[in-house]
Design a protein around this motif. Sequence first.
Motif, mmCIF file in Angstrom:
data_model
loop_
_atom_site.group_PDB
_atom_site.id
_atom_site.type_symbol
_atom_site.label_atom_id
_atom_site.label_comp_id
_atom_site.label_asym_id
_atom_site.label_seq_id
_atom_site.Cartn_x
_atom_site.Cartn_y
_atom_site.Cartn_z
ATOM 1 N N ASN A 55 0.751 -1.269 -0.016
ATOM 2 C CA ASN A 55 -0.065 0.040 0.078
ATOM 3 C C ASN A 55 0.888 1.377 0.053
ATOM 4 O O ASN A 55 0.415 2.405 -0.711
ATOM 5 C CB ASN A 55 -0.829 0.075 1.276
ATOM 6 C CG ASN A 55 -2.055 -0.918 0.976
ATOM 7 O OD1 ASN A 55 -2.564 -1.021 -0.233
ATOM 8 N ND2 ASN A 55 -2.492 -1.707 1.857
ATOM 9 N N THR A 56 1.917 1.425 0.772
ATOM 10 C CA THR A 56 2.928 2.485 0.795
ATOM 11 C C THR A 56 3.413 2.674 -0.654
ATOM 12 O O THR A 56 3.248 3.921 -1.158
ATOM 13 C CB THR A 56 3.761 2.147 1.619
ATOM 14 O OG1 THR A 56 3.635 1.976 2.922
ATOM 15 C CG2 THR A 56 4.984 3.394 1.843
ATOM 16 N N VAL A 57 3.834 1.710 -1.274
ATOM 17 C CA VAL A 57 4.420 1.762 -2.814
ATOM 18 C C VAL A 57 3.329 2.337 -3.841
ATOM 19 O O VAL A 57 3.534 3.216 -4.574
ATOM 20 C CB VAL A 57 4.955 0.557 -3.418
ATOM 21 C CG1 VAL A 57 5.517 0.835 -4.710
ATOM 22 C CG2 VAL A 57 6.317 0.098 -2.180
ATOM 23 N N MET A 60 2.112 6.021 -3.098
ATOM 24 C CA MET A 60 3.292 6.833 -3.803
ATOM 25 C C MET A 60 3.181 6.877 -5.352
ATOM 26 O O MET A 60 3.199 8.051 -5.705
ATOM 27 C CB MET A 60 4.654 6.327 -3.113
ATOM 28 C CG MET A 60 5.094 6.344 -1.864
ATOM 29 S SD MET A 60 5.148 8.228 -1.496
ATOM 30 C CE MET A 60 3.594 8.663 -0.540
ATOM 31 N N LEU A 61 2.867 5.761 -5.939
ATOM 32 C CA LEU A 61 3.116 5.689 -7.099
ATOM 33 C C LEU A 61 1.870 6.617 -7.776
ATOM 34 O O LEU A 61 2.040 7.396 -8.874
ATOM 35 C CB LEU A 61 2.731 4.356 -7.803
ATOM 36 C CG LEU A 61 4.149 3.478 -7.718
ATOM 37 C CD1 LEU A 61 3.945 1.950 -8.087
ATOM 38 C CD2 LEU A 61 5.207 4.130 -8.803
ATOM 39 N N VAL A 62 0.764 6.428 -7.167
ATOM 40 C CA VAL A 62 -0.474 7.248 -7.292
ATOM 41 C C VAL A 62 -0.409 8.839 -7.241
ATOM 42 O O VAL A 62 -0.673 9.429 -7.854
ATOM 43 C CB VAL A 62 -1.794 6.442 -6.926
ATOM 44 C CG1 VAL A 62 -2.907 7.328 -6.946
ATOM 45 C CG2 VAL A 62 -2.111 5.205 -7.384
ATOM 46 N N GLN A 63 -0.143 9.051 -5.901
ATOM 47 C CA GLN A 63 -0.215 10.332 -5.393
ATOM 48 C C GLN A 63 1.098 10.973 -5.952
ATOM 49 O O GLN A 63 0.926 12.371 -6.168
ATOM 50 C CB GLN A 63 -0.352 10.409 -4.004
ATOM 51 C CG GLN A 63 -1.687 9.859 -3.308
ATOM 52 C CD GLN A 63 -1.667 9.409 -1.681
ATOM 53 O OE1 GLN A 63 -0.496 9.543 -1.209
ATOM 54 N NE2 GLN A 63 -2.932 9.657 -1.263
ATOM 55 N N ARG A 64 2.411 10.587 -5.956
ATOM 56 C CA ARG A 64 3.522 11.354 -6.076
ATOM 57 C C ARG A 64 4.046 10.748 -7.692
ATOM 58 O O ARG A 64 4.902 11.684 -8.258
ATOM 59 C CB ARG A 64 4.667 11.223 -5.175
ATOM 60 C CG ARG A 64 3.951 12.163 -3.958
ATOM 61 C CD ARG A 64 4.862 12.013 -2.736
ATOM 62 N NE ARG A 64 6.447 12.116 -2.907
ATOM 63 C CZ ARG A 64 7.367 11.972 -1.868
ATOM 64 N NH1 ARG A 64 7.026 11.379 -0.790
ATOM 65 N NH2 ARG A 64 8.677 11.857 -2.614
ATOM 66 N N ILE A 94 12.442 7.278 -0.162
ATOM 67 C CA ILE A 94 11.894 6.589 1.082
ATOM 68 C C ILE A 94 12.528 5.368 1.290
ATOM 69 O O ILE A 94 12.495 4.480 0.496
ATOM 70 C CB ILE A 94 10.288 6.488 0.796
ATOM 71 C CG1 ILE A 94 9.582 7.840 0.665
ATOM 72 C CG2 ILE A 94 9.799 5.673 2.226
ATOM 73 C CD1 ILE A 94 7.931 7.728 0.294
ATOM 74 N N ASN A 95 13.130 5.502 2.404
ATOM 75 C CA ASN A 95 13.631 4.121 3.083
ATOM 76 C C ASN A 95 12.614 3.579 3.876
ATOM 77 O O ASN A 95 12.401 3.898 4.974
ATOM 78 C CB ASN A 95 14.934 4.301 3.800
ATOM 79 C CG ASN A 95 15.615 3.031 4.358
ATOM 80 O OD1 ASN A 95 14.782 1.990 4.493
ATOM 81 N ND2 ASN A 95 16.950 3.187 4.776
#
Length: 166
Positions: A55-57, A60-64, A94-95
Amino acid sequence: MDRVMNIVLFSKRRAGGLKEEQGFDGRIVLYPSNQNLKDYLSWRQADCHINNLYNTVFWMLVQRGGLTPVQAQERLQGTLAGDKNEILFSEFNINYNNEPLMYRKGTVLIWQKINEVITKKIKLPKEEEEKEVEVTRTKTKVVPLHCDIIGDQFWEEYPEILAEDS
């Protein structure tokens, strides 16, 4: 989301802006051994980690990253954890290992005994005035933890969870 759930659960108010009621997935399961219980909870925590990394990835792909949800899903199809970590680091700096434990490990709720000191007013039988005294009592309360439960350290720190009389 924490704020939303706290509003819903603790103040008995409906959180504004939600399209549907929020829920909580709770289960009661009896396992035949402590090892079975530890294995189950370890699996749940690993599942939490896998879902959060995805979900984090994805977001990030969608929002940023400017991808649509369908494009993000297609991009992530067939990727492993290392691939997702690489996308986060190389494209968004992002780590994932630096993300808060609450998201990487989930929340574990345990019953914990705590000492509570309160001040009570008492009147002794042969005295005229009330007297304030400090009283310590042991209470059991639910404590949220964000930690690794897969290794032995958690179980060594909280042996009462697996104790026969708890």
